[in-house]
Write a protein that holds these residues in place. Sequence first.
Motif, PDB file in Angstrom:
ATOM      1  N   MET A  62      33.191   3.505 -72.443  1.00 36.34           N
ATOM      2  CA  MET A  62      32.179   3.753 -73.463  1.00 36.34           C
ATOM      3  C   MET A  62      32.762   4.410 -74.713  1.00 36.34           C
ATOM      4  O   MET A  62      32.097   4.543 -75.719  1.00 36.34           O
ATOM      5  CB  MET A  62      31.067   4.635 -72.887  1.00 36.34           C
ATOM      6  CG  MET A  62      30.286   3.990 -71.756  1.00 36.34           C
ATOM      7  SD  MET A  62      28.923   5.022 -71.179  1.00 36.34           S
ATOM      8  CE  MET A  62      29.796   6.385 -70.411  1.00 36.34           C
ATOM      9  N   ALA A  63      34.031   4.855 -74.678  1.00 31.27           N
ATOM     10  CA  ALA A  63      34.607   5.590 -75.784  1.00 31.27           C
ATOM     11  C   ALA A  63      35.008   4.661 -76.924  1.00 31.27           C
ATOM     12  O   ALA A  63      35.187   3.465 -76.744  1.00 31.27           O
ATOM     13  CB  ALA A  63      35.824   6.381 -75.308  1.00 31.27           C
ATOM     14  N   LYS A 371      25.938  11.245 -68.146  1.00 32.12           N
ATOM     15  CA  LYS A 371      25.250  10.022 -68.577  1.00 32.12           C
ATOM     16  C   LYS A 371      25.447   9.693 -70.057  1.00 32.12           C
ATOM     17  O   LYS A 371      25.168   8.577 -70.483  1.00 32.12           O
ATOM     18  CB  LYS A 371      23.748  10.129 -68.276  1.00 32.12           C
ATOM     19  CG  LYS A 371      23.400  10.156 -66.799  1.00 32.12           C
ATOM     20  CD  LYS A 371      21.906  10.185 -66.604  1.00 32.12           C
ATOM     21  CE  LYS A 371      21.520  10.182 -65.128  1.00 32.12           C
ATOM     22  NZ  LYS A 371      21.880   8.919 -64.466  1.00 32.12           N
ATOM     23  N   ASN A 372      25.911  10.645 -70.844  1.00 35.03           N
ATOM     24  CA  ASN A 372      26.051  10.444 -72.292  1.00 35.03           C
ATOM     25  C   ASN A 372      27.494  10.612 -72.733  1.00 35.03           C
ATOM     26  O   ASN A 372      28.137  11.612 -72.391  1.00 35.03           O
ATOM     27  CB  ASN A 372      25.184  11.445 -73.069  1.00 35.03           C
ATOM     28  CG  ASN A 372      23.717  11.144 -72.956  1.00 35.03           C
ATOM     29  OD1 ASN A 372      23.131  11.322 -71.892  1.00 35.03           O
ATOM     30  ND2 ASN A 372      23.111  10.697 -74.042  1.00 35.03           N
ATOM     31  N   PHE A 373      27.963   9.635 -73.500  1.00 32.40           N
ATOM     32  CA  PHE A 373      29.287   9.740 -74.109  1.00 32.40           C
ATOM     33  C   PHE A 373      29.111   9.526 -75.599  1.00 32.40           C
ATOM     34  O   PHE A 373      28.664   8.470 -76.044  1.00 32.40           O
ATOM     35  CB  PHE A 373      30.245   8.704 -73.522  1.00 32.40           C
ATOM     36  CG  PHE A 373      31.685   9.082 -73.706  1.00 32.40           C
ATOM     37  CD1 PHE A 373      32.371   9.747 -72.705  1.00 32.40           C
ATOM     38  CD2 PHE A 373      32.341   8.825 -74.895  1.00 32.40           C
ATOM     39  CE1 PHE A 373      33.686  10.125 -72.867  1.00 32.40           C
ATOM     40  CE2 PHE A 373      33.649   9.199 -75.081  1.00 32.40           C
ATOM     41  CZ  PHE A 373      34.338   9.853 -74.061  1.00 32.40           C
ATOM     42  N   ASP A 407      26.295   6.867 -79.443  1.00 33.07           N
ATOM     43  CA  ASP A 407      25.947   7.477 -78.157  1.00 33.07           C
ATOM     44  C   ASP A 407      25.803   6.382 -77.111  1.00 33.07           C
ATOM     45  O   ASP A 407      24.912   5.526 -77.216  1.00 33.07           O
ATOM     46  CB  ASP A 407      24.642   8.271 -78.275  1.00 33.07           C
ATOM     47  CG  ASP A 407      24.325   9.079 -77.013  1.00 33.07           C
ATOM     48  OD1 ASP A 407      25.176   9.112 -76.096  1.00 33.07           O
ATOM     49  OD2 ASP A 407      23.236   9.678 -76.945  1.00 33.07           O
ATOM     50  N   SER A 408      26.697   6.374 -76.138  1.00 33.10           N
ATOM     51  CA  SER A 408      26.616   5.433 -75.021  1.00 33.10           C
ATOM     52  C   SER A 408      25.974   6.151 -73.846  1.00 33.10           C
ATOM     53  O   SER A 408      26.455   7.206 -73.416  1.00 33.10           O
ATOM     54  CB  SER A 408      28.009   4.931 -74.636  1.00 33.10           C
ATOM     55  OG  SER A 408      28.564   4.165 -75.678  1.00 33.10           O
ATOM     56  N   ILE A 409      24.892   5.569 -73.357  1.00 33.94           N
ATOM     57  CA  ILE A 409      24.070   6.244 -72.357  1.00 33.94           C
ATOM     58  C   ILE A 409      23.983   5.401 -71.093  1.00 33.94           C
ATOM     59  O   ILE A 409      23.596   4.227 -71.144  1.00 33.94           O
ATOM     60  CB  ILE A 409      22.636   6.479 -72.902  1.00 33.94           C
ATOM     61  CG1 ILE A 409      22.684   7.195 -74.248  1.00 33.94           C
ATOM     62  CG2 ILE A 409      21.793   7.253 -71.890  1.00 33.94           C
ATOM     63  CD1 ILE A 409      21.359   7.199 -74.988  1.00 33.94           C
ATOM     64  N   LYS A 410      24.356   5.998 -69.984  1.00 25.04           N
ATOM     65  CA  LYS A 410      24.133   5.350 -68.681  1.00 25.04           C
ATOM     66  C   LYS A 410      22.813   5.877 -68.148  1.00 25.04           C
ATOM     67  O   LYS A 410      22.757   6.869 -67.412  1.00 25.04           O
ATOM     68  CB  LYS A 410      25.287   5.648 -67.727  1.00 25.04           C
ATOM     69  CG  LYS A 410      25.232   4.833 -66.453  1.00 25.04           C
ATOM     70  CD  LYS A 410      26.493   5.012 -65.633  1.00 25.04           C
ATOM     71  CE  LYS A 410      26.434   4.164 -64.362  1.00 25.04           C
ATOM     72  NZ  LYS A 410      26.263   2.736 -64.635  1.00 25.04           N
ATOM     73  N   ASN A 416      22.053   0.425 -69.163  1.00 27.00           N
ATOM     74  CA  ASN A 416      22.956   1.065 -70.114  1.00 27.00           C
ATOM     75  C   ASN A 416      22.386   0.906 -71.520  1.00 27.00           C
ATOM     76  O   ASN A 416      21.884  -0.165 -71.881  1.00 27.00           O
ATOM     77  CB  ASN A 416      24.351   0.437 -70.059  1.00 27.00           C
ATOM     78  CG  ASN A 416      25.076   0.783 -68.775  1.00 27.00           C
ATOM     79  OD1 ASN A 416      25.073   1.932 -68.333  1.00 27.00           O
ATOM     80  ND2 ASN A 416      25.699  -0.217 -68.167  1.00 27.00           N
ATOM     81  N   LEU A 417      22.480   1.965 -72.298  1.00 35.64           N
ATOM     82  CA  LEU A 417      21.984   1.959 -73.667  1.00 35.64           C
ATOM     83  C   LEU A 417      23.100   2.351 -74.622  1.00 35.64           C
ATOM     84  O   LEU A 417      24.027   3.082 -74.253  1.00 35.64           O
ATOM     85  CB  LEU A 417      20.818   2.938 -73.838  1.00 35.64           C
ATOM     86  CG  LEU A 417      19.631   2.786 -72.886  1.00 35.64           C
ATOM     87  CD1 LEU A 417      18.638   3.920 -73.097  1.00 35.64           C
ATOM     88  CD2 LEU A 417      18.951   1.440 -73.081  1.00 35.64           C
ATOM     89  N   ASN A 418      23.008   1.879 -75.860  1.00 36.52           N
ATOM     90  CA  ASN A 418      23.987   2.241 -76.874  1.00 36.52           C
ATOM     91  C   ASN A 418      23.276   2.410 -78.204  1.00 36.52           C
ATOM     92  O   ASN A 418      22.556   1.511 -78.658  1.00 36.52           O
ATOM     93  CB  ASN A 418      25.071   1.158 -76.976  1.00 36.52           C
ATOM     94  CG  ASN A 418      26.254   1.626 -77.798  1.00 36.52           C
ATOM     95  OD1 ASN A 418      26.157   1.757 -78.999  1.00 36.52           O
ATOM     96  ND2 ASN A 418      27.376   1.865 -77.136  1.00 36.52           N
ATOM     97  N   LEU A 419      23.463   3.561 -78.834  1.00 38.63           N
ATOM     98  CA  LEU A 419      22.832   3.877 -80.114  1.00 38.63           C
ATOM     99  C   LEU A 419      23.909   4.189 -81.137  1.00 38.63           C
ATOM    100  O   LEU A 419      24.832   4.960 -80.854  1.00 38.63           O
ATOM    101  CB  LEU A 419      21.893   5.081 -79.974  1.00 38.63           C
ATOM    102  CG  LEU A 419      20.754   4.962 -78.953  1.00 38.63           C
ATOM    103  CD1 LEU A 419      20.082   6.313 -78.757  1.00 38.63           C
ATOM    104  CD2 LEU A 419      19.741   3.938 -79.418  1.00 38.63           C
ATOM    105  N   THR A 420      23.788   3.613 -82.328  1.00 44.72           N
ATOM    106  CA  THR A 420      24.755   3.875 -83.393  1.00 44.72           C
ATOM    107  C   THR A 420      23.997   4.090 -84.693  1.00 44.72           C
ATOM    108  O   THR A 420      23.084   3.328 -85.036  1.00 44.72           O
ATOM    109  CB  THR A 420      25.735   2.697 -83.578  1.00 44.72           C
ATOM    110  OG1 THR A 420      26.384   2.416 -82.341  1.00 44.72           O
ATOM    111  CG2 THR A 420      26.788   3.029 -84.629  1.00 44.72           C
TER     112      THR A 420
END
Length: 679
Positions: A62-63, A371-373, A407-410, A416-420
């Motif tokens: 996720m990084a 859960k959050n990266f 923010d990559s969220i499991k 899985n979610l991804n917010l930018t």
Amino acid sequence: MISYFSFKQTNRAINIEKMRYRMRSAFTMLKKALAVIFCLTTTFAGADSLPGEEASYRLPDMAVDAERATYQGLIARPHDEIDAKTIELKSQRNPIKLLHAFNSSVMFGGLSDGGLRGATVATTLRGFGGKYTAVTVDGCPVNTGWNGTSPLSGFPLSRMQRVSVVPGGAGLVYGANSVAGAVNFVLPTARDLEGLTLLQEVGGVGTRRQEIIYGDVSHQNEHLFAVFLDEYDGDRKFKDFSNAAVPADNLGTVNNRRDNQMFMYRGRLELDNGLVLKASILENHGSISCPSYYERFDPWKMSLYDYVLEKDFGKSGNLTLRYAKYRDFSSTYAYANTDKDMMNGTLNVNSDVLVKVDTMELLYNVEANSKNFVTFGAIKQEIEDIGHGFQTGNRKKVDTSGFFINDSIKATDKLNLNLTARSDKSYEGDSKTSWAFASNYDISDRTSFGLGLSSVVRNPNMQELYRDKNRGNPDLAAEEADNLELRLGHKFNSKWQASVAWFRSDIENYIEADAKNTFQNIQEVAIDGVEFSVNGKVNEQFDVWIGYTNFNKAQNKTNNVRLSSRPEYRAVAGTAYRYEKFSAMLTTSYQGETKAIGATYPKVDSSTLVDLTLRQQATKDFAVYLNIENLTDQDDVQLSQSTGVTAYDKAGKLNLNQSSPINYEPGRLVTFGMELKFR
């Protein structure tokens, strides 16, 4: 009624402006908060580690690292990644043509997309032009400020470890203006090519390629040195101008020679204090023909110097600092339009062009919880262009900066979610905000569903803002694209998988040249289409893949006409066969008809290109191969749409800069190569 609706629309416009102001204010406050958080996190990073304890920590998928090698977009398709074995077997020196052969959503950019009418090609995704795609080499941005596209096809990059396509809003972590997405080219390291590698390739029409590569790996050091020599002396065929005054104005067949001499270095040094230093250098000198202009760039020099410093703080975070320099220099020789071999050119001393791009980037990854990266990123670019024609002379210097939060969220085991969120400053100093949301839900062990939503801004480039002869328009507004994407993926078994996606983009303030060649904002453009792909193994020897993209709509909604150079669809298919020491690859790309646009752009017929590669690994360290491009020798393949109309100056002489000739892809090219390794 009319007054009521006018009043309603005015209120709506005021409300929108208020909302945008509040968002800008919020992001300004957020920027300051992030700066404080960053300083505190850096100060206390690693506080939980005992003295002498190793802070070894591998960034999760996720990084967002410097190379963007670990980051994975959630809205992905099987053909969005090309691995090292496939690249080696394909043996294609042009990285953009490599993508074109495997990904049905990739097309060649025409003149308006930065393609120099076939001399170079730009990456275009999903019916967008090249300026809508962020292009990176190991995560380093290489889009230029002049027209926003990447001249990467000028580098003879036949050696790559991986090519990744990230469609849609997920491309925001790669750079600004990524409305269509991003493409990342990952170079090999010394671990990938350890020892000495020698390659010699010869072929028709004066084709030669040589590679000398040496990779050394020690305990904490990696060094890769490579020299690439590349020559080609083929021709480019043109269709007769539709309105040529005399036969001499028809281009016919013109020499299209080119040559490259490139040095590449990749190094990695790990210090005892945990710091990691990385360096990548690409230095290319050569020349290239632009037969549709009767010009040659000689010399044409391109270089990329990319320096990266990384520090891991264990699970407390990871810091990356980057400084990169990109340079592009060319001198132009002009030829008479009767000189088909382009042998007696005249140097235009006033046409030298030098483009400089200095990039500084900061990335900080932190695992907020299980859960959050979260990744914080900031970038600044200083761009200087000397030689292109601007309204204030032939020299222009601009700068831009931006930052993003990802923010990559499991969320659950299945979701899985991804917010930018990203903010970028234009060359005129205005800051605009983009955002993207992506999700992937595992319906079952074999089926997944993806959703992507984004609103992405593309700021005008230097050509659109400042070009001379009243072509540039400093009053241009930024384009704003609202994107929606749905994807369904399914694994039939351990060997076969398929994916289908639907995408749509509505672009406001779309920038296009008007009848006087001045760039203007038109009201709205809509682009949508469907992508389908399937790939798998017939058996242990045969791999098969098929891709299809339907460009259902690429419409200028203001004038209700289709955008130029957008075919109805593209399809790619191929198979790779590997048995013991023998391997072979057959790739086919089919481009559907491109419809005529009024009386301006004539129809482009459908076309098919087939390539074949055969490779025999005689011993562990010695291989021979045969590569045939355009196997069926199709000499009338037209991949981009042009008017085919010639223009004349006031003296009645042919003006190729204002003309729009139709060019064809080269015919069959056969090359034979040998590769020898000393380990």
